[in-house]
Each structure stands twice: as structure tokens, then as C-alpha cells.
Design a protein around this motif. Structure first.
Motif, short mmCIF file in Angstrom:
data_model
loop_
_atom_site.label_atom_id
_atom_site.label_comp_id
_atom_site.label_asym_id
_atom_site.label_seq_id
_atom_site.Cartn_x
_atom_site.Cartn_y
_atom_site.Cartn_z
N ILE A 165 70.68 -17.39 -44.73
CA ILE A 165 69.52 -16.73 -45.35
C ILE A 165 68.57 -17.80 -45.86
O ILE A 165 68.96 -18.66 -46.66
CB ILE A 165 69.95 -15.81 -46.51
N VAL A 166 67.32 -17.73 -45.38
CA VAL A 166 66.28 -18.66 -45.83
C VAL A 166 65.19 -17.84 -46.52
O VAL A 166 64.56 -16.99 -45.90
CB VAL A 166 65.68 -19.46 -44.65
N GLN A 167 65.03 -18.10 -47.79
CA GLN A 167 64.10 -17.30 -48.60
C GLN A 167 63.04 -18.20 -49.22
O GLN A 167 63.34 -19.29 -49.72
CB GLN A 167 64.88 -16.57 -49.69
N ASP A 168 61.76 -17.75 -49.17
CA ASP A 168 60.67 -18.52 -49.78
C ASP A 168 59.83 -17.61 -50.65
O ASP A 168 59.96 -16.38 -50.63
CB ASP A 168 59.81 -19.18 -48.69
N ASN A 169 58.93 -18.23 -51.45
CA ASN A 169 58.00 -17.46 -52.30
C ASN A 169 56.56 -17.67 -51.82
O ASN A 169 55.64 -17.80 -52.60
CB ASN A 169 58.14 -17.86 -53.77
N GLY A 170 56.41 -17.67 -50.48
CA GLY A 170 55.11 -17.95 -49.88
C GLY A 170 54.19 -16.75 -49.79
O GLY A 170 54.34 -15.77 -50.54
N ILE A 171 53.27 -16.81 -48.83
CA ILE A 171 52.21 -15.80 -48.72
C ILE A 171 52.72 -14.47 -48.18
O ILE A 171 52.05 -13.44 -48.29
CB ILE A 171 51.04 -16.29 -47.85
N GLY A 172 53.91 -14.48 -47.56
CA GLY A 172 54.46 -13.24 -47.02
C GLY A 172 53.79 -12.84 -45.71
O GLY A 172 52.86 -13.47 -45.23
N ILE A 173 54.29 -11.74 -45.14
CA ILE A 173 53.80 -11.26 -43.84
C ILE A 173 53.56 -9.76 -43.95
O ILE A 173 54.39 -9.02 -44.49
CB ILE A 173 54.83 -11.53 -42.72
N GLU A 174 52.44 -9.30 -43.41
CA GLU A 174 52.18 -7.86 -43.38
C GLU A 174 53.22 -7.18 -42.49
O GLU A 174 53.65 -7.73 -41.48
CB GLU A 174 50.78 -7.60 -42.83
N LYS A 175 53.63 -5.97 -42.86
CA LYS A 175 54.68 -5.26 -42.14
C LYS A 175 54.35 -5.05 -40.67
O LYS A 175 55.20 -5.15 -39.79
CB LYS A 175 54.96 -3.91 -42.81
N ASN A 176 53.07 -4.74 -40.39
CA ASN A 176 52.69 -4.48 -39.00
C ASN A 176 52.58 -5.74 -38.16
O ASN A 176 52.28 -5.69 -36.97
CB ASN A 176 51.36 -3.71 -38.95
N LYS A 177 52.81 -6.91 -38.77
CA LYS A 177 52.72 -8.17 -38.03
C LYS A 177 54.05 -8.91 -37.95
O LYS A 177 54.12 -9.98 -37.34
CB LYS A 177 51.66 -9.08 -38.67
N ILE A 178 55.08 -8.34 -38.56
CA ILE A 178 56.39 -9.01 -38.55
C ILE A 178 56.91 -9.19 -37.12
O ILE A 178 57.46 -10.24 -36.78
CB ILE A 178 57.40 -8.23 -39.42
N ASP A 179 56.73 -8.19 -36.27
CA ASP A 179 57.23 -8.28 -34.90
C ASP A 179 56.50 -9.33 -34.07
O ASP A 179 57.00 -9.77 -33.03
CB ASP A 179 57.11 -6.92 -34.20
N LYS A 180 55.30 -9.73 -34.50
CA LYS A 180 54.50 -10.66 -33.71
C LYS A 180 54.74 -12.13 -34.05
O LYS A 180 54.32 -13.02 -33.32
CB LYS A 180 53.00 -10.36 -33.90
N ILE A 181 55.40 -12.38 -35.17
CA ILE A 181 55.47 -13.77 -35.65
C ILE A 181 56.31 -14.68 -34.75
O ILE A 181 56.20 -15.91 -34.84
CB ILE A 181 56.04 -13.83 -37.10
N PHE A 182 57.14 -14.08 -33.88
CA PHE A 182 57.95 -14.90 -32.97
C PHE A 182 57.24 -15.20 -31.65
O PHE A 182 57.81 -15.87 -30.80
CB PHE A 182 59.29 -14.22 -32.70
N GLU A 183 56.01 -14.70 -31.50
CA GLU A 183 55.23 -15.03 -30.31
C GLU A 183 54.69 -16.44 -30.43
O GLU A 183 54.35 -16.91 -31.52
CB GLU A 183 54.07 -14.04 -30.14
N ARG A 184 54.58 -17.10 -29.29
CA ARG A 184 54.09 -18.48 -29.29
C ARG A 184 52.63 -18.53 -29.75
O ARG A 184 51.80 -17.72 -29.32
CB ARG A 184 54.20 -19.09 -27.89
N PHE A 185 52.34 -19.48 -30.60
CA PHE A 185 51.01 -19.75 -31.13
C PHE A 185 50.52 -18.70 -32.11
O PHE A 185 49.38 -18.76 -32.58
CB PHE A 185 49.97 -19.91 -30.00
N TYR A 186 51.37 -17.70 -32.44
CA TYR A 186 50.91 -16.69 -33.38
C TYR A 186 51.05 -17.21 -34.81
O TYR A 186 52.07 -17.78 -35.19
CB TYR A 186 51.72 -15.40 -33.24
#
Length: 423
Positions: free
Chosen positions: A353-374
Motif C-alpha cells: 500500500i502506497v499512500q500520499d497526501n497529494g492533489i488526488g485524482i478525480e473519480k472519472n479519471k482514475i481509470d485513465k491514469i495508467f494510460e501512457r502520457f496521461y
């Protein structure tokens, strides 16, 4: 005198009649004996030969008596049968090999007769065919394929054409070859969609690489030109901007190399790794970003046995964690950036488990974060050195590791990455 001659003639006539009757009777006796004994015996022996041939056995002795001609005939027939059995065995083996080859090919292979009925068909791409139909016109579901077959028939020549089937959203390579000697057609259908997708991915990858490298290069070039005539008060700021762009280019190149390595090396090399070795290596690897962001990195290990070792692929696990830790600091606007890494040992898996206190991710964009260059929009507008490749590398490694990754995130409140990998 005439009476004596007449008497002699009558006796000769009688003798002739008796001889004819005798020979007729003798022929009848011979015929009767042949039909009831010789012929029956011959049929019996021939039936034995027939039964032997029908049995398909290559080694068997049968009794045929002492007739030399039928024994010779039997030897010829037996030799002929053994040769035929040998040829049949070879043909069966060749047929079995050919069937396996046809089944192993990733294309649909079909042999059509002159009336376009299916003669031979393997079991590939079955979704293109109607199961109950034996004629290709009714048996092939899509008119695009049928049109290529008709074109080959009308032009009376071989056809090779790539088509696109809109209903399936797939590309296929259709090859039709006419077998003139047998008035048959050999049809092959190959799904070209994966190859097309690879080409498209490569095209996008090259385009993205060019764009990602062009941006920092342009910034470096512009600020170097401006630096020549800039007053001393802004030179330090320009140099800092140039350094950030150089860091960005370095990160892009490193990520490209990592992606190339992951796609060419799918072997998992498990070794014993201590908690100290793993945490020390990662702290040293991200020391620069921690110092720059004035952040804090902590590790927590919970193993089944005290002072035991982790059974992991050190190179790949450190690559995963390094990317997640760096992202936790890069995409973080907190005054006290923090990333926590917790590793738990289960009976069959490791849970990371890797947890941070950063800017976070919008729910509708979570699925896209593993795309290249996204990268999330806020990260794009902020002047950070991320490439948008880190998480695609993480996903690729975990896929090769046969593991899973889940993301929990809330905008403005940080992100949590939960990874499960088999031991």
C-alpha cells in the motif's frame, strides 16, 4: 456288298453316338464335381483371402491348401496389402500432422469445392460462420468476405485483399487461391486487428515522445537565448527553469528505457530481499525529490516471521515503488508532502500500500491514469517534471507479475495505491 456297307455305317454311327453321350456325361460329371467341390473350395479360399484383407491385419497366416497357383496369388495379394497398409499408415500420420498444423494456424483455413461448399474447415474465427450451413454463401455471415470470394470466381484468379467489417470493428486479410487441378478454392481469413492496433500504438507512442521531448527542448533553447542578455536579477530563475526542463527530459528518457525493458523482458527473477535493503535503496533513489519538496517518506513492514526476507523481484518491485513514491511527491501541493509505504506478507501474496497526501485524482479519471502520457489536468498546468509514463510502467510490471493494482483517491485529499503480487 451294299448291305455290309450299310451295316458298318450303322455301327459307326452308333459308336459315334455312344462316344458323344459318353463325353457329354463325362463333361457333366466334371462340371458337377467342379461346381460342387473345386469351385466351392476356390470360393472358400478366396473368401479367406477376402476376410484377411478386410481385417486390415498385416500379419496373419491362413490355410489355402497345396494349390501352387493360388498360393502364388496369395503371396502377391499379401505383399500388395502390406504395401497398402504401410501407405495408409503414412497417409494417416501426414493427415494428423496436417490437421494439427491447420488447427495451430491463427487464421481460418477453408477448402471450398467448385460449388463453394465447405470441404475442409478448421475451428478458428468461428464467429464468422453459421454452424448449420455448409455452403460459403449461406455459411459466412459477412458480405464483405463473400464479395472477395465472388471476385476471385469472376476474375478466375487468386485474390488477396484486406477488408474492414464495420459490425465487428475489425480488419481481416482475405486470401482466395484457385486450385485448378481440382476445381477447388483455398480460402484463408486472418484477423489483422491486433497488428493494426500495434501499428497505431507505435504511431501514437512516437508522436507522444516527440511532443514530450519537444516541449522541454524548446524551453531550454528559449531560456538559454534569453539568458545571454538577461540581467543578473533573473538569471538564477532562468537557470532553475532550464534545470527543471533538463530533469524532465531525463525522466522522459529513463521512462522510455524502462518501458522498453518491460516489454522485452517479462521474466520474474525472485530473490531474497531484506527490509533494510529495500527501504534504503528507495530512500536513496528518491532523495532528490524528497529534499526538493521538503517531504517525508516512511516504510512499514509486517512479515509473517520476524527478521525474515521478502521473496520478490527486487528490480521490478523497486521500479514500481519508485514511480509511485515520486508521483506522491511530484503531484503534491501540501506544505508537508508525505508518502507512506506499507508492505504486508500474506500466506500466498504480498500486499503493498502506497499512500500520499497529494492533489488526488478525480473519480472519472482514475481509470485513465495508467494510460501512457496521461497526466491529470492540474499536473499538466503545474510546472512539474512528470512524464505521464510512470503509472503505465507500474501497470505493465504488475501485469507481468500476474498481480493486481487498485486505486483509491479523492481530489485534494491524496491517493492510495493497493497492490497484490503473488509470492
Amino acid at each position: 456288298m451294299n448291305g455290309i456297307e450299310h451295316t458298318i455305317k450303322d455301327e459307326i454311327r452308333q459308336i459315334f453316338i455312344y462316344e458323344v453321350l459318353f463325353f457329354l456325361f463325362l463333361n457333366f460329371i466334371i462340371y458337377f464335381f467342379y461346381k460342387n467341390f473345386l469351385k466351392a473350395d476356390l470360393y472358400k479360399k478366396l473368401n479367406r483371402i477376402k476376410a484377411f484383407l478386410e481385417s486390415g491385419k498385416d500379419k496373419k497366416e491362413i490355410y489355402l491348401g497345396d494349390d501352387q497357383w493360388i498360393l502364388q496369388f496369395w503371396r502377391v495379394v499379401k505383399a500388395w496389402q502390406q504395401e497398402n497398409l504401410s501407405n495408409i499408415s503414412k497417409l494417416d500420420k501426414e493427415k494428423e500432422i496436417l490437421t494439427k498444423i491447420i488447427s495451430a494456424v491463427d487464421s481460418a483455413i477453408i477448402l471450398l469445392d467448385k460449388d463453394f461448399n465447405f470441404t475442409v474447415k478448421n475451428n478458428n474465427l468461428l464467429y464468422l460462420f453459421e454452424r448449420s450451413k455448409y455452403n460459403c454463401i449461406q455459411g459466412i455471415k459477412y458480405i464483405e468476405i463473400i464479395e472477395v470470394i465472388r471476385e476471385a470466381q469472376l476474375k478466375n484468379k487468386d485474390i488477396k485483399k484486406e477488408i474492414y467489417i464495420q459490425d465487428l470493428k475489425k480488419y481481416f486479410l482475405i486470401t482466395v487461391k484457385k486450385l485448378d487441378s481440382r476445381e477447388e478454392y483455398l480460402l484463408s481469413i486472418k484477423d489483422m486487428t491486433p497488428a493494426r492496433e500495434i501499428v497505431e500504438v507505435q504511431r501514437k507512442f512516437i508522436s507522444n515522445v516527440s511532443h514530450e521531448l519537444k516541449t522541454p527542448l524548446t524551453n531550454i533553447k528559449g531560456y538559454l537565448i534569453a539568458l545571454k542578455d538577461a540581467p543578473d536579477s533573473v538569471k538564477e530563475n532562468f537557470i532553475n527553469i532550464i534545470e527543471r526542463n533538463i530533469d524532465k527530459m531525463e525522466n522522459i528518457i529513463v521512462d522510455f528505457l524502462n518501458i522498453s525493458k518491460m516489454e522485452s523482458l517479462n521474466i520474474i527473477n525472485i530473490s531474497q530481499v531484506s527490509e533494510e535493503k529495500l527501504s534504503t535503496f528507495l530512500k536513496e533513489s528518491v532523495q532528490g525529490i524528497i529534499k526538493k519538496k521538503n517531504g517525508f517518506l516512511e516504510f512499514k513492514f509486517e512479515l509473517l516471521e520476524k527478521d525474515s526476507y521478502l521473496q520478490i523481484d527486487f528490480e521490478k518491485i523497486t521500479m514500481i515503488l519508485k514511480n509511485l513514491i515520486e508521483n506522491g511527491f511530484i503531484y503534491n501541493h501540501s506544505e508537508n508532502p508525505k508518502v507512506a509505504v506499507n508492505i504486508y506478507e500474506m500466506r500466498k501474496t504480498y500486499k503493498i500500500i502506497v499512500q500520499d497526501n497529494g492533489i488526488g485524482i478525480e473519480k472519472n479519471k482514475i481509470d485513465k491514469i495508467f494510460e501512457r502520457f496521461y497526466r491529470v489536468d492540474k499536473a499538466r498546468t503545474s510546472n512539474v517534471a512528470g512524464t505521464g509514463l510512470g503509472l503505465s510502467i507500474v501497470k505493465e510490471i504488475i501485469k507481468n507479475y500476474e498481480g493486481e493494482i487498485k486505486v483509491l483517491s479523492e481530489e485534494g485529499k491524496g491517493s492510495t495505491f493497493i497492490i497484490s503480487i503473488p509470492k
